[in-house]
Design a protein around this motif. Structure first.
Motif, PDB file in Angstrom:
ATOM      1  N   ARG A 196      92.644 -90.941 110.716  1.00 14.88           N
ATOM      2  CA  ARG A 196      91.591 -90.317 110.547  1.00 14.88           C
ATOM      3  C   ARG A 196      91.010 -90.561 109.170  1.00 14.88           C
ATOM      4  NH1 ARG A 196      92.560 -83.854 111.186  1.00 14.88           N
ATOM      5  NH2 ARG A 196      93.519 -83.498 109.055  1.00 14.88           N
ATOM      6  N   GLN A 197      89.592 -90.839 109.201  1.00 13.34           N
ATOM      7  CA  GLN A 197      89.252 -91.046 107.783  1.00 13.34           C
ATOM      8  C   GLN A 197      87.663 -90.162 107.587  1.00 13.34           C
ATOM      9  OE1 GLN A 197      88.313 -94.818 106.567  1.00 13.34           O
ATOM     10  NE2 GLN A 197      88.194 -94.483 104.539  1.00 13.34           N
ATOM     11  N   ALA A 198      87.618 -89.104 106.781  1.00 16.92           N
ATOM     12  CA  ALA A 198      86.501 -88.281 106.459  1.00 16.92           C
ATOM     13  C   ALA A 198      85.772 -89.091 105.388  1.00 16.92           C
ATOM     14  CB  ALA A 198      87.126 -87.020 105.848  1.00 16.92           C
ATOM     15  N   PRO A 199      84.431 -88.769 105.407  1.00 11.80           N
ATOM     16  CA  PRO A 199      83.502 -89.259 104.121  1.00 11.80           C
ATOM     17  C   PRO A 199      84.144 -89.250 102.724  1.00 11.80           C
ATOM     18  CG  PRO A 199      82.280 -88.121 105.982  1.00 11.80           C
ATOM     19  CD  PRO A 199      83.844 -87.759 106.056  1.00 11.80           C
ATOM     20  N   GLY A 200      84.170 -90.164 102.144  1.00 13.71           N
ATOM     21  CA  GLY A 200      84.865 -89.979 100.662  1.00 13.71           C
ATOM     22  C   GLY A 200      86.306 -89.920 100.524  1.00 13.71           C
ATOM     23  N   LYS A 201      86.963 -89.956 101.898  1.00 15.81           N
ATOM     24  CA  LYS A 201      88.412 -89.783 101.641  1.00 15.81           C
ATOM     25  C   LYS A 201      89.114 -91.130 102.153  1.00 15.81           C
ATOM     26  CE  LYS A 201      88.372 -84.736 101.769  1.00 15.81           C
ATOM     27  NZ  LYS A 201      89.086 -83.521 102.662  1.00 15.81           N
ATOM     28  N   GLU A 202      90.339 -91.060 101.798  1.00 18.78           N
ATOM     29  CA  GLU A 202      91.219 -92.318 102.466  1.00 18.78           C
ATOM     30  C   GLU A 202      91.534 -91.888 103.762  1.00 18.78           C
ATOM     31  OE1 GLU A 202      93.433 -93.595  98.141  1.00 18.78           O
ATOM     32  OE2 GLU A 202      94.808 -93.081  99.983  1.00 18.78           O
ATOM     33  N   GLU A 246      87.786 -78.997 108.875  1.00 18.89           N
ATOM     34  CA  GLU A 246      88.412 -80.074 108.309  1.00 18.89           C
ATOM     35  C   GLU A 246      89.025 -81.166 109.058  1.00 18.89           C
ATOM     36  OE1 GLU A 246      88.884 -76.809 107.857  1.00 18.89           O
ATOM     37  OE2 GLU A 246      90.807 -76.071 107.625  1.00 18.89           O
ATOM     38  N   ASP A 247      89.288 -80.731 110.593  1.00 20.31           N
ATOM     39  CA  ASP A 247      89.354 -82.087 111.143  1.00 20.31           C
ATOM     40  C   ASP A 247      88.194 -82.987 111.377  1.00 20.31           C
ATOM     41  OD1 ASP A 247      91.155 -79.444 113.116  1.00 20.31           O
ATOM     42  OD2 ASP A 247      92.067 -81.142 111.804  1.00 20.31           O
ATOM     43  N   THR A 248      87.105 -82.796 110.959  1.00 19.55           N
ATOM     44  CA  THR A 248      86.018 -83.633 110.873  1.00 19.55           C
ATOM     45  C   THR A 248      86.311 -84.819 110.264  1.00 19.55           C
ATOM     46  OG1 THR A 248      84.348 -81.912 111.318  1.00 19.55           O
ATOM     47  CG2 THR A 248      83.580 -84.094 110.543  1.00 19.55           C
ATOM     48  N   ALA A 249      86.145 -86.146 111.176  1.00 18.95           N
ATOM     49  CA  ALA A 249      86.437 -87.534 110.590  1.00 18.95           C
ATOM     50  C   ALA A 249      86.368 -88.334 111.816  1.00 18.95           C
ATOM     51  CB  ALA A 249      87.926 -87.503 110.398  1.00 18.95           C
ATOM     52  N   VAL A 250      86.277 -89.654 111.232  1.00 21.28           N
ATOM     53  CA  VAL A 250      86.253 -90.780 112.223  1.00 21.28           C
ATOM     54  C   VAL A 250      87.915 -91.142 112.723  1.00 21.28           C
ATOM     55  CG1 VAL A 250      86.004 -93.289 112.951  1.00 21.28           C
ATOM     56  CG2 VAL A 250      84.259 -91.869 111.645  1.00 21.28           C
ATOM     57  N   TYR A 251      88.092 -91.011 113.627  1.00 18.12           N
ATOM     58  CA  TYR A 251      89.535 -91.164 114.331  1.00 18.12           C
ATOM     59  C   TYR A 251      89.937 -92.496 114.942  1.00 18.12           C
ATOM     60  CZ  TYR A 251      90.486 -86.170 113.618  1.00 18.12           C
ATOM     61  OH  TYR A 251      90.685 -84.981 113.367  1.00 18.12           O
ATOM     62  N   PHE A 252      90.901 -93.004 114.666  1.00 16.75           N
ATOM     63  CA  PHE A 252      91.351 -94.486 114.962  1.00 16.75           C
ATOM     64  C   PHE A 252      92.798 -94.442 115.505  1.00 16.75           C
ATOM     65  CE2 PHE A 252      88.090 -96.562 112.186  1.00 16.75           C
ATOM     66  CZ  PHE A 252      87.753 -95.806 111.254  1.00 16.75           C
ATOM     67  N   CYS A 253      92.698 -95.431 116.673  1.00 17.89           N
ATOM     68  CA  CYS A 253      94.062 -95.632 117.177  1.00 17.89           C
ATOM     69  C   CYS A 253      94.387 -96.942 116.616  1.00 17.89           C
ATOM     70  CB  CYS A 253      94.362 -95.412 118.517  1.00 17.89           C
ATOM     71  SG  CYS A 253      93.203 -96.601 119.413  1.00 17.89           S
ATOM     72  N   THR A 256      86.091 -93.626 116.450  1.00 17.49           N
ATOM     73  CA  THR A 256      85.462 -92.688 117.439  1.00 17.49           C
ATOM     74  C   THR A 256      85.370 -91.391 116.473  1.00 17.49           C
ATOM     75  OG1 THR A 256      85.030 -91.161 119.287  1.00 17.49           O
ATOM     76  CG2 THR A 256      87.503 -91.409 118.653  1.00 17.49           C
ATOM     77  N   GLN A 257      83.962 -90.685 116.371  1.00 21.95           N
ATOM     78  CA  GLN A 257      83.631 -89.789 115.615  1.00 21.95           C
ATOM     79  C   GLN A 257      83.986 -88.293 115.944  1.00 21.95           C
ATOM     80  OE1 GLN A 257      82.101 -89.752 112.129  1.00 21.95           O
ATOM     81  NE2 GLN A 257      82.697 -87.585 112.173  1.00 21.95           N
ATOM     82  N   VAL A 258      84.742 -87.532 115.229  1.00 26.44           N
ATOM     83  CA  VAL A 258      84.870 -86.119 115.663  1.00 26.44           C
ATOM     84  C   VAL A 258      84.307 -85.224 114.670  1.00 26.44           C
ATOM     85  CG1 VAL A 258      86.657 -84.245 115.739  1.00 26.44           C
ATOM     86  CG2 VAL A 258      86.967 -86.690 117.151  1.00 26.44           C
ATOM     87  N   THR A 259      83.453 -84.508 115.008  1.00 26.75           N
ATOM     88  CA  THR A 259      82.781 -83.557 114.185  1.00 26.75           C
ATOM     89  C   THR A 259      83.076 -82.089 114.759  1.00 26.75           C
ATOM     90  OG1 THR A 259      80.898 -84.943 113.920  1.00 26.75           O
ATOM     91  CG2 THR A 259      80.455 -82.717 113.074  1.00 26.75           C
ATOM     92  N   VAL A 260      83.553 -81.200 114.011  1.00 29.90           N
ATOM     93  CA  VAL A 260      83.947 -79.818 114.074  1.00 29.90           C
ATOM     94  C   VAL A 260      82.817 -78.860 113.334  1.00 29.90           C
ATOM     95  CG1 VAL A 260      85.512 -78.225 114.246  1.00 29.90           C
ATOM     96  CG2 VAL A 260      86.472 -80.570 114.626  1.00 29.90           C
ATOM     97  N   SER A 261      82.105 -78.428 113.931  1.00 38.51           N
ATOM     98  CA  SER A 261      81.133 -77.557 113.369  1.00 38.51           C
ATOM     99  C   SER A 261      80.494 -76.728 114.298  1.00 38.51           C
ATOM    100  CB  SER A 261      79.844 -78.571 112.780  1.00 38.51           C
ATOM    101  OG  SER A 261      78.824 -77.818 112.192  1.00 38.51           O
TER     102      SER A 261
END
Length: 124
Positions: free
Chosen positions: A38-44, A89-96, A118-123
């Motif tokens: 997974r990759q969150a905005p601004g993070k590796e 904090e699980d919000t991110a784009v998830y890749f397989c 695929t985008q996962v947004t927890v809010s």
């Protein structure tokens, strides 16, 4: 043509659940170690979980252990990531991704094939 595609992302409230699917064309997922990143905005991009092609053993990062479950469905040539008790904090784009390594690994360089994410947004 080798291709990986993720499904199942979306918007969910904290504490909710989602199941991500990873489908493949051009090769058999059972022949590969499959990882979820997974990759969150601004993070590796970080490794979340993987399942070994050798014996279906699994690995989870500390941040998701006890909440996420990775599994295979050989008949459908798919790998799933069941995500429960989701947190913002699980919000991110998830890749397989697929690797030829027989061992559990979250080393990105060992994964040759990647999905588009695929985008996962927890809010709330």
């Amino acid at each position: 043509q080798v291709q990986l595609v993720e499904f199942g992302g979306g918007l969910v409230q904290p504490g909710g659940s989602l199941r991500l699917s990873c489908a493949a064309s051009g090769f058999t997922l059972t022949d590969r170690t499959i990882g979820w990143f997974r990759q969150a905005p601004g993070k590796e991009r970080e490794g979340v979980s993987c399942i070994s092609r050798l014996d279906d053993s699994t690995y989870y990062s500390d941040s998701v252990k006890g909440r996420f479950t990775i599994s295979r469905d050989n008949a459908k040539n798919a790998v799933y990531l069941q995500m429960n008790s989701l947190k913002p904090e699980d919000t991110a784009v998830y890749f397989c991704a697929a690797s030829s390594s027989p061992f559990l690994t979250m080393t990105k360089d060992l994964y040759r094939y990647w999905g588009q994410g695929t985008q996962v947004t927890v809010s709330s």
